[in-house]
Structures are given as C-alpha cells and as structure tokens.
Design an enzyme around this catalytic site. Structure first.
Site, PDB file in Angstrom:
ATOM      1  N   PRO A  91       0.819  -1.220   0.000  1.00 42.54           N
ATOM      2  CA  PRO A  91       0.000   0.000   0.000  1.00 42.54           C
ATOM      3  C   PRO A  91       0.850   1.266   0.000  1.00 42.54           C
ATOM      4  O   PRO A  91       0.456   2.289  -0.542  1.00 42.54           O
ATOM      5  CB  PRO A  91      -0.800  -0.097   1.301  1.00 42.54           C
ATOM      6  N   GLU A 118       0.119  -9.082   7.432  1.00 41.19           N
ATOM      7  CA  GLU A 118       0.472  -7.678   7.681  1.00 41.19           C
ATOM      8  C   GLU A 118       1.566  -7.189   6.727  1.00 41.19           C
ATOM      9  O   GLU A 118       2.066  -6.081   6.872  1.00 41.19           O
ATOM     10  CB  GLU A 118       0.907  -7.483   9.134  1.00 41.19           C
ATOM     11  N   ARG A 156      -1.845  -4.453 -21.893  1.00 40.09           N
ATOM     12  CA  ARG A 156      -2.481  -3.813 -23.053  1.00 40.09           C
ATOM     13  C   ARG A 156      -1.535  -2.874 -23.783  1.00 40.09           C
ATOM     14  O   ARG A 156      -1.825  -2.430 -24.890  1.00 40.09           O
ATOM     15  CB  ARG A 156      -3.808  -3.157 -22.687  1.00 40.09           C
ATOM     16  N   ASP A 171      -6.107   6.436 -25.290  1.00 44.21           N
ATOM     17  CA  ASP A 171      -6.773   6.247 -23.999  1.00 44.21           C
ATOM     18  C   ASP A 171      -6.463   7.378 -23.016  1.00 44.21           C
ATOM     19  O   ASP A 171      -5.482   8.099 -23.184  1.00 44.21           O
ATOM     20  CB  ASP A 171      -6.300   4.936 -23.356  1.00 44.21           C
TER      21      ASP A 171
END
Ligand code: SAM
Length: 246
Positions: A91, A118, A156, A171
C-alpha cells in the site's frame, strides 16, 4: 514479455489469465505469465511462510527466507532471458499511474510479489533490491488483486496484445498531455431524448478531432478540480452548498 507472480494463492489467477485479452495474448505467445506458489518454499514441518512481528503488534509478517528463495528460484529459471524487475505490491509503494505502466511495459520481464497478512519483513526488499508499487491509497487483504491490476494495465501496452494499437494511444492518461477521455457515443443516435452531438455525425474529421480534443481538455480540468489533494483532511463540500443556494 514475461511476468512471474509470487503468491500464496496461485489459483486466484486462473480465470484472470485465461479470459479475454490476456488469454489470447498468452495463447499467441506474446505474454508469458507464470504464477509461482510461495508455499513451495515454506520451511519446517508446518510449511510456515509467516511469523509474528518483532516488537509486538497484531498479525503476521511474511518471513524473508521463503520469499527470497522463491524469487531467486524464479529468477534463475533458464527459460527467461532476464532476471526481471522485482516489484513488491505494497500500500505504501510508488503509486501506479500510466507513466509507470508505460515504464513497466518496456521491460522484458517483471517479477511481482504479492504480500499477505500484515505484509513483508523489511529485509525482503533490501535483499532482493526490489521496488514497491501501490495501486492506491487503500488497503487490500492481499497483493493478488494489485498484481492483476498491474498485469492488466501493462499487458495492453505490449505490442500485439490489443487488436488496434491506436486504442491505447488514445486512452485516458496517454500521450504527452495525459488527458482523460471525453464523452463517447455509439448507436442509437437518440436515446431517451438524448442526442449524439451533431459534430460526431458530420463526417468532418478535422472538426471531430478538434471537438474531441476540447472535450478531453474539459474532462481533465473538471476531474482536476473535483479531485481532493492526496492526504487532504476532510473539508466541507462547498459544491453542495453552492448547489443548494437559491
Ligand atoms: N500492514 C500493511 C500496511 O499497513 O501497509 C498492509 C498489509 S495488507 C493487509 C496485505 C498485503 O496486501 C500487502 O502486503 C500487499 O501485498 C497487499 N496490498 C494491500 N493494499 C495494497 C495496495 N493498495 N497496493 C498494492 N498492494 C496492496
């Protein structure tokens, strides 16, 4: 391109890797994606991969031994040309954006390491010389969905994966300006009283290109003014107040 995934849950990738674009790209030999079970590198009678954190605290951490052994085994596979860029999904890592996706897509090989519990013992990163990537400011229960996000976005951009390479070029977040895409329309021309903008059916390609460019710039501006700055404390929503004022 070769992507190895180090995970305690290789079965989570089965549907993801066989469906749609990725399945086709793998069958065509454009992408080689291989999940590797971290549990195979567990140690001891209980095939342990995690342990309690020194200093106390809740939960368990992935131990350095099994993770490092698994990544080293994956890297030493003689069928791969390069040892690969090793990435821990965390994170707190570098936020994934389209510029980083483009950078990763230019690599011959990635090794994505999915955390659980964790997270990782800090020495894993150090020993492997790994980098950390985050898919957003929120916490998942495992790195597998994050690895799928990275793989999908990177794949992609690998030449040959998309039918028409222009799709990726046009895009959102692509190109020098990194604009988001403006509104798009398909048939029918009128839906519940809403008409497709006249310019799009005019056949005038220069006008259409100009209109699209303006719409993209406007959508990007709007998005910029709607977005909260990273880490901002909650502010009163003045837009609501403005809307409800007479
Ligand atoms: N204790 C960690 C912390 O506070 O940063 C959270 C660990 S999380 C419950 C378990 C695993 O999910 C992480 O080791 C990581 O691999 C993955 N993960 C969770 N959120 C993620 C995110 N936003 N981006 C990438 N990986 C994430």
């Amino acid at each position: 391109m070769r992507i190895d995934i180090v995970t305690l849950f290789p079965e989570m990738f089965e549907g993801f890797l066989t469906g749609s674009l990725l399945g086709d790209a793998r069958e065509a030999g454009i992408l080689d994606v291989r999940p590797r079970n971290l549990r195979d590198f567990a140690t001891g009678r209980h095939r342990q991969v995690d342990d309690r954190p020194f200093g106390g605290g809740p939960g368990m951490l992935l131990m350095p031994g099994p993770v490092v052994a698994c990544v080293e085994a994956v890297q030493s596979d003689p069928s791969a040309a390069a040892p690969g860029r090793v990435i821990l999904l965390t994170p707190g890592g570098r936020p994934l954006d389209q510029a980083l996706v483009e950078e990763l897509a230019a690599e011959p090989r990635l090794v994505l390491v999915c955390g659980r519990y964790e997270g990782f013992d800090a020495r894993i990163r150090e020993t492997l010389g790994a980098e950390e990537i985050s898919i957003g400011d929120y916490v998942l229960s495992g790195g597998e969905p994050a690895a799928m996000v990275v793989i999908d976005a990177v794949a992609r951009l690998v030449p040959g994966v998309l039918g028409d390479e222009r799709s990726a070029r046009d895009d959102s977040f692509s190109g020098a300006e990194r604009l988001v895409e403006g509104p798009q329309y398909t048939r029918p021309r009128e839906f519940r009283g809403l008409e497709v903008p006249e310019v799009l059916t005019s056949g005038d390609h220069r006008r259409i290109a100009r209109w699209r460019r303006e719409q993209a710039a406007e959508a990007t501006r709007r998005r910029g003014s709607d977005a909260e700055p990273r880490g901002a404390t909650s502010q009163p929503d003045t837009r609501q107040t403005e809307r409800s004022m007479p």
